[in-house]
Write a protein that holds these residues in place. Structure first.
Motif, PDB file in Angstrom:
ATOM      1  N   ALA A 132     -55.134  13.416   2.335  1.00 19.86           N
ATOM      2  CA  ALA A 132     -53.992  14.173   1.807  1.00 19.86           C
ATOM      3  C   ALA A 132     -53.695  15.412   2.627  1.00 19.86           C
ATOM      4  O   ALA A 132     -52.531  15.838   2.734  1.00 19.86           O
ATOM      5  N   LEU A 133     -54.710  16.012   3.224  1.00 19.33           N
ATOM      6  CA  LEU A 133     -54.515  17.247   3.976  1.00 19.33           C
ATOM      7  C   LEU A 133     -53.620  17.065   5.200  1.00 19.33           C
ATOM      8  O   LEU A 133     -53.020  18.032   5.685  1.00 19.33           O
ATOM      9  N   PHE A 134     -53.497  15.843   5.706  1.00 21.91           N
ATOM     10  CA  PHE A 134     -52.623  15.595   6.863  1.00 21.91           C
ATOM     11  C   PHE A 134     -51.151  15.816   6.518  1.00 21.91           C
ATOM     12  O   PHE A 134     -50.327  16.008   7.406  1.00 21.91           O
ATOM     13  N   GLY A 135     -50.816  15.799   5.221  1.00 17.39           N
ATOM     14  CA  GLY A 135     -49.429  15.987   4.822  1.00 17.39           C
ATOM     15  C   GLY A 135     -49.105  17.368   4.303  1.00 17.39           C
ATOM     16  O   GLY A 135     -47.993  17.609   3.827  1.00 17.39           O
ATOM     17  N   LEU A 136     -50.072  18.298   4.377  1.00 20.13           N
ATOM     18  CA  LEU A 136     -49.877  19.645   3.827  1.00 20.13           C
ATOM     19  C   LEU A 136     -50.045  20.714   4.907  1.00 20.13           C
ATOM     20  O   LEU A 136     -50.859  20.558   5.822  1.00 20.13           O
ATOM     21  N   PRO A 137     -49.289  21.820   4.797  1.00 17.63           N
ATOM     22  CA  PRO A 137     -49.400  22.896   5.787  1.00 17.63           C
ATOM     23  C   PRO A 137     -50.581  23.819   5.493  1.00 17.63           C
ATOM     24  O   PRO A 137     -51.067  23.863   4.367  1.00 17.63           O
ATOM     25  N   GLU A 138     -51.052  24.526   6.503  1.00 16.48           N
ATOM     26  CA  GLU A 138     -52.033  25.582   6.282  1.00 16.48           C
ATOM     27  C   GLU A 138     -51.297  26.819   5.763  1.00 16.48           C
ATOM     28  O   GLU A 138     -50.243  27.171   6.275  1.00 16.48           O
ATOM     29  N   THR A 139     -51.847  27.466   4.724  1.00 17.70           N
ATOM     30  CA  THR A 139     -51.144  28.577   4.085  1.00 17.70           C
ATOM     31  C   THR A 139     -51.915  29.891   4.110  1.00 17.70           C
ATOM     32  O   THR A 139     -51.492  30.863   3.496  1.00 17.70           O
ATOM     33  N   ARG A 140     -53.041  29.941   4.791  1.00 18.10           N
ATOM     34  CA  ARG A 140     -53.838  31.174   4.816  1.00 18.10           C
ATOM     35  C   ARG A 140     -52.987  32.345   5.311  1.00 18.10           C
ATOM     36  O   ARG A 140     -52.302  32.253   6.325  1.00 18.10           O
ATOM     37  N   GLY A 141     -53.025  33.455   4.578  1.00 22.51           N
ATOM     38  CA  GLY A 141     -52.276  34.646   4.958  1.00 22.51           C
ATOM     39  C   GLY A 141     -50.843  34.685   4.463  1.00 22.51           C
ATOM     40  O   GLY A 141     -50.134  35.659   4.707  1.00 22.51           O
ATOM     41  N   ARG A 142     -50.413  33.676   3.751  1.00 23.67           N
ATOM     42  CA  ARG A 142     -49.036  33.610   3.267  1.00 23.67           C
ATOM     43  C   ARG A 142     -48.832  34.552   2.083  1.00 23.67           C
ATOM     44  O   ARG A 142     -49.602  34.541   1.127  1.00 23.67           O
ATOM     45  N   GLU A 143     -47.794  35.355   2.139  1.00 29.06           N
ATOM     46  CA  GLU A 143     -47.442  36.233   1.019  1.00 29.06           C
ATOM     47  C   GLU A 143     -46.741  35.422  -0.070  1.00 29.06           C
ATOM     48  O   GLU A 143     -46.014  34.467   0.224  1.00 29.06           O
ATOM     49  N   LEU A 144     -46.981  35.787  -1.330  1.00 27.88           N
ATOM     50  CA  LEU A 144     -46.347  35.077  -2.445  1.00 27.88           C
ATOM     51  C   LEU A 144     -44.985  35.702  -2.748  1.00 27.88           C
ATOM     52  O   LEU A 144     -44.878  36.673  -3.498  1.00 27.88           O
ATOM     53  N   LEU A 145     -43.937  35.132  -2.152  1.00 21.87           N
ATOM     54  CA  LEU A 145     -42.584  35.660  -2.316  1.00 21.87           C
ATOM     55  C   LEU A 145     -41.793  34.829  -3.314  1.00 21.87           C
ATOM     56  O   LEU A 145     -42.079  33.661  -3.506  1.00 21.87           O
TER      57      LEU A 145
END
Length: 436
Positions: free
Chosen positions: A423-436
């Motif tokens: 499943a991880l092949f279809g998802l982006p890495e989000t580390r450091g992303r602000e919750l906007l």
């Protein structure tokens, strides 16, 4: 020209970068960074998830006694867990919508009251069918609590510390599990088995005390609340249609698959290990409690370690690492030869560590995948739909146990971790992303 000497240099390891407070260091910097309101929210979410765990484990710990009382086979016994997890998908999805529409705190209180009431009612069940129905309704609250509590805290946490903060929330699952084992050990030692399992369910009234605290002291993160209420697309706020729009469809589908794999593996173990220890390893109530102590201790440290690593390695790498290690531990744990119960004790710690560390990134990862207007809906739907699909793993183990034995059937849990990595092949890495 000035001859004023330059200021003395500051050693590199003592400089404080511009904008960073001196206290933004140390092992508890993540907790200080939440601020007073955020720490109260953390306390409410931590307590809610710990008691959610406690109420869930009243069933697996009592399953042998329940099966004997109602004369159930392995398939019927496994169905008690499966129906809880399947209905939790509905509860989680609904709670997510409520969190987006009426706020995180109000939704949190509703979920806690729901799972507490129906856990207590399970203790009054006169027959298997009634117990099955009450356990299903308990799943409505059980499914929603984690998603709502995780979002509440995620919106207070900084991007830098979000993984550790949500990993600490996840660790409360081990706290609730440990409390359930302690109560189980005491109750089943001093109360006849035909009544002891009922007493276990009656103690599920404890969460009612938490609701009082949440109502008086916890509030939603102000910034996130404003963004949610001021969403440009009012029709998308708290809407299932919103998480299936073209720009979010891929994320939603792969997040469900990820959740299915991880929770399929986890609930296979959580449901059947107590039975495996008693029925195939021949352990007493005290012995089972002792072995579970090692498993739970590993789980608690695993949640905290996984929270740290998900900030350091990234969400996807952390999940991949512990998916592989969890599958390896399952194979090792279920192939220990007869008579080697000491090795079973030792391996319980890494098994609990790995299968829990993989969850530490979930709260931050799923929160970061969705915009504020549908964050509750997205997290509630994907996590709990995956939980419902993963719930069929314990049932399958129950049916396979009659021919393979519980230990042999438990190996099937490793398949779930393989699905998670895919499943991880279809998802982006989000580390450091602000919750906007």
């Amino acid at each position: 020209m000035s001859t004023k000497p330059p200021p003395p240099s500051t050693p590199a390891d003592t400089r404080i970068p511009q904008g960073r407070l001196p206290e933004d260091r140390g092992p508890f910097a993540w907790l200080r960074a939440l601020g007073p309101r955020g720490r109260r929210a953390f306390g409410g979410a931590f307590g809610g998830y710990a008691l959610d765990s406690y109420d869930f484990f009243t069933l697996p710990l009592s399953m042998v006694a329940i099966a004997a009382y109602f004369g159930l086979d392995s398939g019927q016994t496994g169905l008690l867990t499966t129906v809880t997890l399947v209905v939790s998908a509905i509860g989680g999805a609904v709670a997510g919508v409520l969190a987006d529409r009426i706020g995180r705190v109000k939704a949190l209180m509703i979920t806690v009251i729901t799972y507490a009431v129906f856990t207590v009612l399970c203790g009054f069940a006169p027959n298997y069918e009634t117990l099955l129905a009450f356990r299903a309704l308990q799943g409505l609250g059980f499914g929603g609590e984690w998603a709502v509590g995780a979002i509440l805290v995620a919106e207070y946490a900084s991007a830098k510390h979000r993984g550790r903060t949500l990993g600490a929330i996840q660790s409360s699952w081990a706290v609730g599990w440990a409390l359930a084992v302690i109560v189980y050990t005491l109750v089943f030692q001093y109360v006849d088995e035909d009544t002891a399992w009922r007493v276990m369910f009656w103690t599920g009234a404890l969460p009612a005390l938490l609701v009082i605290y949440v109502r008086r002291h916890v509030s939603d993160a102000p910034g996130a609340t404003e963004q949610r209420l001021e969403s440009a697309d009012k029709n998308a706020v708290g809407s299932f249609a919103g998480i299936f729009k073209p720009e979010l469809l891929r994320t939603t589908l792969f997040a469900v698959l990820l959740s299915t794999g991880v929770q399929g593996g986890y609930y296979t173990l959580a449901t059947w290990v107590p039975t495996y220890l008693k029925s195939e390893r021949g352990l007493t109530v005290i012995g089972t409690g002792g072995y579970l102590t090692f498993l739970i201790s590993g789980a608690f440290i695993g949640y905290l370690t996984g929270g740290y690593l998900t900030d350091k390695l990234g969400r996807k790498r952390n999940i991949t690492l512990f998916a592989f290690l969890s599958a390896t531990c399952i194979l090792a744990y279920t192939n220990i030869p007869d008579g080697a119960n000491g090795l079973l004790l030792v391996l319980g710690f890494p098994l609990g560590f790995c299968m829990s560390a993989i969850f530490s990134g979930f709260g931050s990862f799923l929160s970061e995948l969705y915009p504020t207007a549908v964050r509750g809906t997205g997290q509630g739907f994907t996590y709990n739909t995956g939980r419902a699909a993963g719930a069929f793993f314990p049932t399958l183990v129950g049916f396979l146990a009659d021919s393979w034995g519980v230990g042999g059937a438990l190996v099937f849990g490793a398949v779930g971790y393989g699905l998670a990595v895919l499943a991880l092949f279809g998802l982006p890495e989000t580390r450091g992303r602000e919750l906007l």
